[in-house]
Motif scaffolding. Structure first.
Motif, PDB file in Angstrom:
ATOM      1  N   THR A   9      10.919   7.153   1.103  1.00  0.00           N
ATOM      2  CA  THR A   9       9.106   6.371   1.328  1.00  0.00           C
ATOM      3  C   THR A   9       9.148   7.510   3.297  1.00  0.00           C
ATOM      4  OG1 THR A   9      10.219   4.875   2.823  1.00  0.00           O
ATOM      5  CG2 THR A   9       9.848   4.069   0.027  1.00  0.00           C
ATOM      6  N   ASP A  25      -2.037  -8.763   9.032  1.00  0.00           N
ATOM      7  CA  ASP A  25      -1.199  -8.649   9.305  1.00  0.00           C
ATOM      8  C   ASP A  25      -0.236  -9.540   9.687  1.00  0.00           C
ATOM      9  OD1 ASP A  25       0.928  -7.578  11.500  1.00  0.00           O
ATOM     10  OD2 ASP A  25      -0.659  -7.530  13.133  1.00  0.00           O
ATOM     11  N   MET A  26       1.102  -9.071   8.419  1.00  0.00           N
ATOM     12  CA  MET A  26       2.230  -9.782   9.074  1.00  0.00           C
ATOM     13  C   MET A  26       3.295 -10.521   9.843  1.00  0.00           C
ATOM     14  SD  MET A  26       1.830 -10.308   5.433  1.00  0.00           S
ATOM     15  CE  MET A  26       3.339 -11.211   5.247  1.00  0.00           C
ATOM     16  N   ILE A  30       7.912   1.326  -2.019  1.00  0.00           N
ATOM     17  CA  ILE A  30       8.904   0.414  -2.341  1.00  0.00           C
ATOM     18  C   ILE A  30       8.020  -0.795  -2.462  1.00  0.00           C
ATOM     19  CG2 ILE A  30      10.823  -1.281  -2.370  1.00  0.00           C
ATOM     20  CD1 ILE A  30      12.042   0.226   0.019  1.00  0.00           C
ATOM     21  N   VAL A  42      15.468   5.172   0.404  1.00  0.00           N
ATOM     22  CA  VAL A  42      14.780   5.239  -0.588  1.00  0.00           C
ATOM     23  C   VAL A  42      13.392   6.364   0.278  1.00  0.00           C
ATOM     24  CG1 VAL A  42      12.615   4.176  -2.310  1.00  0.00           C
ATOM     25  CG2 VAL A  42      14.950   3.578  -1.555  1.00  0.00           C
ATOM     26  N   VAL A  91      11.606   5.652   5.755  1.00  0.00           N
ATOM     27  CA  VAL A  91      12.699   6.910   5.386  1.00  0.00           C
ATOM     28  C   VAL A  91      12.150   8.683   6.457  1.00  0.00           C
ATOM     29  CG1 VAL A  91      14.024   8.266   4.153  1.00  0.00           C
ATOM     30  CG2 VAL A  91      13.984   5.955   4.401  1.00  0.00           C
ATOM     31  N   ALA A 103      15.333  -7.130   1.453  1.00  0.00           N
ATOM     32  CA  ALA A 103      16.044  -7.094   2.248  1.00  0.00           C
ATOM     33  C   ALA A 103      16.444  -5.340   2.755  1.00  0.00           C
ATOM     34  CB  ALA A 103      17.545  -7.342   2.161  1.00  0.00           C
ATOM     35  N   PHE A 130      -1.551  -1.715   5.919  1.00  0.00           N
ATOM     36  CA  PHE A 130      -2.091  -1.297   5.986  1.00  0.00           C
ATOM     37  C   PHE A 130      -2.189  -0.082   5.454  1.00  0.00           C
ATOM     38  CE2 PHE A 130      -0.063  -3.552  10.039  1.00  0.00           C
ATOM     39  CZ  PHE A 130      -1.114  -4.415   9.450  1.00  0.00           C
ATOM     40  N   ASN A 184       8.001  -8.137   0.922  1.00  0.00           N
ATOM     41  CA  ASN A 184       8.218  -6.483   1.208  1.00  0.00           C
ATOM     42  C   ASN A 184       8.212  -5.913   2.336  1.00  0.00           C
ATOM     43  OD1 ASN A 184       8.924  -3.262   0.094  1.00  0.00           O
ATOM     44  ND2 ASN A 184       6.666  -3.612   0.703  1.00  0.00           N
ATOM     45  N   GLY A 192      19.542   0.800  -0.676  1.00  0.00           N
ATOM     46  CA  GLY A 192      20.124   1.838   0.627  1.00  0.00           C
ATOM     47  C   GLY A 192      19.158   3.156   0.567  1.00  0.00           C
ATOM     48  N   LYS A 213      17.439  -7.759   8.580  1.00  0.00           N
ATOM     49  CA  LYS A 213      17.884  -8.121   7.587  1.00  0.00           C
ATOM     50  C   LYS A 213      18.668  -8.800   6.704  1.00  0.00           C
ATOM     51  CE  LYS A 213      14.952  -4.698   6.336  1.00  0.00           C
ATOM     52  NZ  LYS A 213      13.518  -5.224   5.096  1.00  0.00           N
ATOM     53  N   THR A 264       0.709  -0.561   0.161  1.00  0.00           N
ATOM     54  CA  THR A 264      -0.531   0.197   0.153  1.00  0.00           C
ATOM     55  C   THR A 264       0.890   1.595   0.006  1.00  0.00           C
ATOM     56  OG1 THR A 264      -0.255  -0.643   2.140  1.00  0.00           O
ATOM     57  CG2 THR A 264      -1.730  -0.729   1.176  1.00  0.00           C
ATOM     58  N   SER A 265       2.119   1.282  -0.232  1.00  0.00           N
ATOM     59  CA  SER A 265       3.271   2.231   0.154  1.00  0.00           C
ATOM     60  C   SER A 265       4.162   1.984  -0.220  1.00  0.00           C
ATOM     61  CB  SER A 265       3.333   2.401   1.498  1.00  0.00           C
ATOM     62  OG  SER A 265       4.193   3.712   1.797  1.00  0.00           O
ATOM     63  N   TYR A 291      16.304  -3.750  12.998  1.00  0.00           N
ATOM     64  CA  TYR A 291      16.022  -3.973  11.905  1.00  0.00           C
ATOM     65  C   TYR A 291      17.174  -5.011  10.970  1.00  0.00           C
ATOM     66  CZ  TYR A 291      15.471  -1.643   7.146  1.00  0.00           C
ATOM     67  OH  TYR A 291      15.024  -1.335   5.785  1.00  0.00           O
TER      68      TYR A 291
HETATM   69  P1  NAD Z   1       6.684   2.218   4.316  1.00  0.00           P
HETATM   70  O1  NAD Z   1       6.804   2.488   5.212  1.00  0.00           O
HETATM   71  O2  NAD Z   1       6.582   3.377   3.237  1.00  0.00           O
HETATM   72  O3  NAD Z   1       6.045   0.677   3.943  1.00  0.00           O
HETATM   73  C1  NAD Z   1       5.726  -0.002   4.345  1.00  0.00           C
HETATM   74  C2  NAD Z   1       5.070  -1.355   3.715  1.00  0.00           C
HETATM   75  O4  NAD Z   1       4.711  -2.148   4.475  1.00  0.00           O
HETATM   76  C3  NAD Z   1       3.398  -0.842   4.062  1.00  0.00           C
HETATM   77  O5  NAD Z   1       3.077  -0.687   2.893  1.00  0.00           O
HETATM   78  C4  NAD Z   1       2.709  -1.562   5.290  1.00  0.00           C
HETATM   79  O6  NAD Z   1       1.898  -0.670   5.537  1.00  0.00           O
HETATM   80  C5  NAD Z   1       3.242  -2.579   5.354  1.00  0.00           C
HETATM   81  N1  NAD Z   1       3.243  -2.626   7.036  1.00  0.00           N
HETATM   82  C6  NAD Z   1       3.485  -2.713   7.662  1.00  0.00           C
HETATM   83  N2  NAD Z   1       3.462  -3.550   9.050  1.00  0.00           N
HETATM   84  C7  NAD Z   1       2.539  -4.060   8.536  1.00  0.00           C
HETATM   85  C8  NAD Z   1       2.165  -5.253   8.909  1.00  0.00           C
HETATM   86  N3  NAD Z   1       2.154  -5.756  10.530  1.00  0.00           N
HETATM   87  N4  NAD Z   1       1.218  -6.329   8.222  1.00  0.00           N
HETATM   88  C9  NAD Z   1       0.730  -5.579   6.878  1.00  0.00           C
HETATM   89  N5  NAD Z   1       2.237  -4.115   6.482  1.00  0.00           N
HETATM   90  C10 NAD Z   1       2.176  -4.282   6.985  1.00  0.00           C
HETATM   91  O7  NAD Z   1       8.085   1.861   4.024  1.00  0.00           O
HETATM   92  P2  NAD Z   1       9.416   1.116   2.794  1.00  0.00           P
HETATM   93  O8  NAD Z   1      10.300   2.215   2.742  1.00  0.00           O
HETATM   94  O9  NAD Z   1       8.309   0.993   1.651  1.00  0.00           O
HETATM   95  O10 NAD Z   1       9.863  -0.156   3.293  1.00  0.00           O
HETATM   96  C11 NAD Z   1       9.403  -1.101   2.393  1.00  0.00           C
HETATM   97  C12 NAD Z   1      10.344  -2.511   2.427  1.00  0.00           C
HETATM   98  O11 NAD Z   1      12.079  -1.862   1.450  1.00  0.00           O
HETATM   99  C13 NAD Z   1      10.586  -2.825   4.283  1.00  0.00           C
HETATM  100  O12 NAD Z   1      11.404  -3.797   4.190  1.00  0.00           O
HETATM  101  C14 NAD Z   1      11.853  -2.276   4.899  1.00  0.00           C
HETATM  102  O13 NAD Z   1      12.771  -2.898   5.449  1.00  0.00           O
HETATM  103  C15 NAD Z   1      12.435  -1.843   3.252  1.00  0.00           C
HETATM  104  N6  NAD Z   1      13.649  -0.909   2.380  1.00  0.00           N
HETATM  105  C16 NAD Z   1      13.146   0.362   2.888  1.00  0.00           C
HETATM  106  C17 NAD Z   1      14.535   1.378   2.428  1.00  0.00           C
HETATM  107  C18 NAD Z   1      14.705   2.711   2.541  1.00  0.00           C
HETATM  108  O14 NAD Z   1      15.099   3.630   2.375  1.00  0.00           O
HETATM  109  N7  NAD Z   1      13.087   3.250   2.835  1.00  0.00           N
HETATM  110  C19 NAD Z   1      15.700   1.017   2.302  1.00  0.00           C
HETATM  111  C20 NAD Z   1      16.070  -0.567   2.231  1.00  0.00           C
HETATM  112  C21 NAD Z   1      15.304  -1.238   2.706  1.00  0.00           C
END
Ligand code: NAD
Length: 256
Positions: A186, A59-60, A16, A184, A189, A137, A36, A86, A182, A155, A13-14, A151
């Motif tokens: 979102t 809920d994951m 990556i 992103v 971050v 990861a 969520f 993810n 690295g 990872k 829903t958000s 975290y």
């Molecule tokens: P985000 O907060 O934009 O999105 C997270 C998503 O996970 C959302 O859709 C949220 O609703 C969902 N979520 C959270 N808890 C949940 C649960 N208990 N059950 C179901 N869904 C759940 O974050 P993002 O930055 O897009 O992160 C996505 C993945 O990428 C994560 O695993 C994060 O660790 C990884 N990541 C992000 C970055 C970054 O810089 N943003 C870098 C490396 C890795």
């Protein structure tokens, strides 16, 4: 093209996950979304690409709900061909101050959920002799940073899980690989940017610049679109023998 394939993308829903869902849908894959918050907007964005879109709000952190989500994908779409693990959360604190409940939540959502979803989809993938498991990861699966114990542990753990999953399925058409982004930009971050801006009394733009300068030599955020393109490659036949890698897309972060 991924026409007639179904991709289950957790946390889509958000950020990556949404980028992954859109990139796979653009190749013709039907998508099962999860996560969520507002779901109608993200579902409409993916459906606009002309594929069938389903949603399950599991809920994951709850294995029973993950099982129900995979059963929903199987009964509604006929199976899961591509699983993108993810969903993830972050919590920042020194070990001695780290709330134990946050530790458990980060490990459950960022690591154990990938085990549960994988164990549920592998039998169907093996039966069809084709499957792709892509674990999102992080560069924190390869290197550490202070105040991110849960975290970084989760990872590093998912990079290990990726290798084992790849090995167990190495003689089949089922591959498993990890992507290690690295920074992103979102919501995950943005919270850290906001914390830096508040702590240092600087603007949002300056906080972003400082965040990048600390770790990422390219001084640029990786985008969900770039990560989506890598996932599409991992789903292609050219990647049939890419197995168990942890591929960083991190602007040189882990090269230092
Ligand atoms: P985000 O907060 O934009 O999105 C997270 C998503 O996970 C959302 O859709 C949220 O609703 C969902 N979520 C959270 N808890 C949940 C649960 N208990 N059950 C179901 N869904 C759940 O974050 P993002 O930055 O897009 O992160 C996505 C993945 O990428 C994560 O695993 C994060 O660790 C990884 N990541 C992000 C970055 C970054 O810089 N943003 C870098 C490396 C890795």
């Amino acid at each position: 093209m991924l026409t007639n394939k179904t991709a289950l993308v957790t946390g889509s829903t958000s950020g990556i996950g949404l980028g992954m869902a859109k990139a796979l849908a653009a190749q013709g894959a039907n998508i099962v979304m999860n996560g969520f918050g507002d779901k109608d907007g993200p579902i409409a964005e993916v459906a606009a690409l002309g594929v069938k879109v389903g949603f399950h709000g599991a809920d994951m952190s709850k294995p029973g709900e993950i099982e129900a989500m995979v059963r929903y994908a199987e009964t509604t779409f006929g199976g899961v061909d591509i699983l993108v693990n993810n969903a993830g959360i972050q919590h920042v604190a020194r070990i001695e101050n780290f709330p134990t409940e946050r530790w458990d939540a980060v490990i459950a959502i960022n690591l154990s959920s990938a085990f549960h979803a994988s164990r549920m989809v592998i039998p169907g993938m093996r039966a069809r002799n084709w499957g792709r498991i892509i674990n999102i990861a992080s560069v924190h699966g390869l290197v550490g940073s202070a105040e991110k114990s849960a975290y970084v542990a989760a990872k590093h753990g998912i990079v290990g899980l990726t290798k084992v999953c790849a090995l167990e399925n190495a003689t089949s058409g089922v591959t498993c690989n990890a992507i290690c982004p690295g920074w992103v930009l979102t919501p995950l971050v943005q919270k850290q940017v906001d914390a830096k801006a508040a702590a240092l009394g600087v603007s949002n733009d300056e906080a972003k610049r400082l965040l990048l300068a600390e770790k990422e030599p390219s001084l640029q955020f990786t985008t969900p679109e770039e990560l989506g393109a890598l996932a599409v490659f991992l789903c292609s036949s050219a990647a049939d023998n890419v197995r168990g890698v942890a591929w960083n897309m991190d602007g040189g972060w882990a090269a230092q």
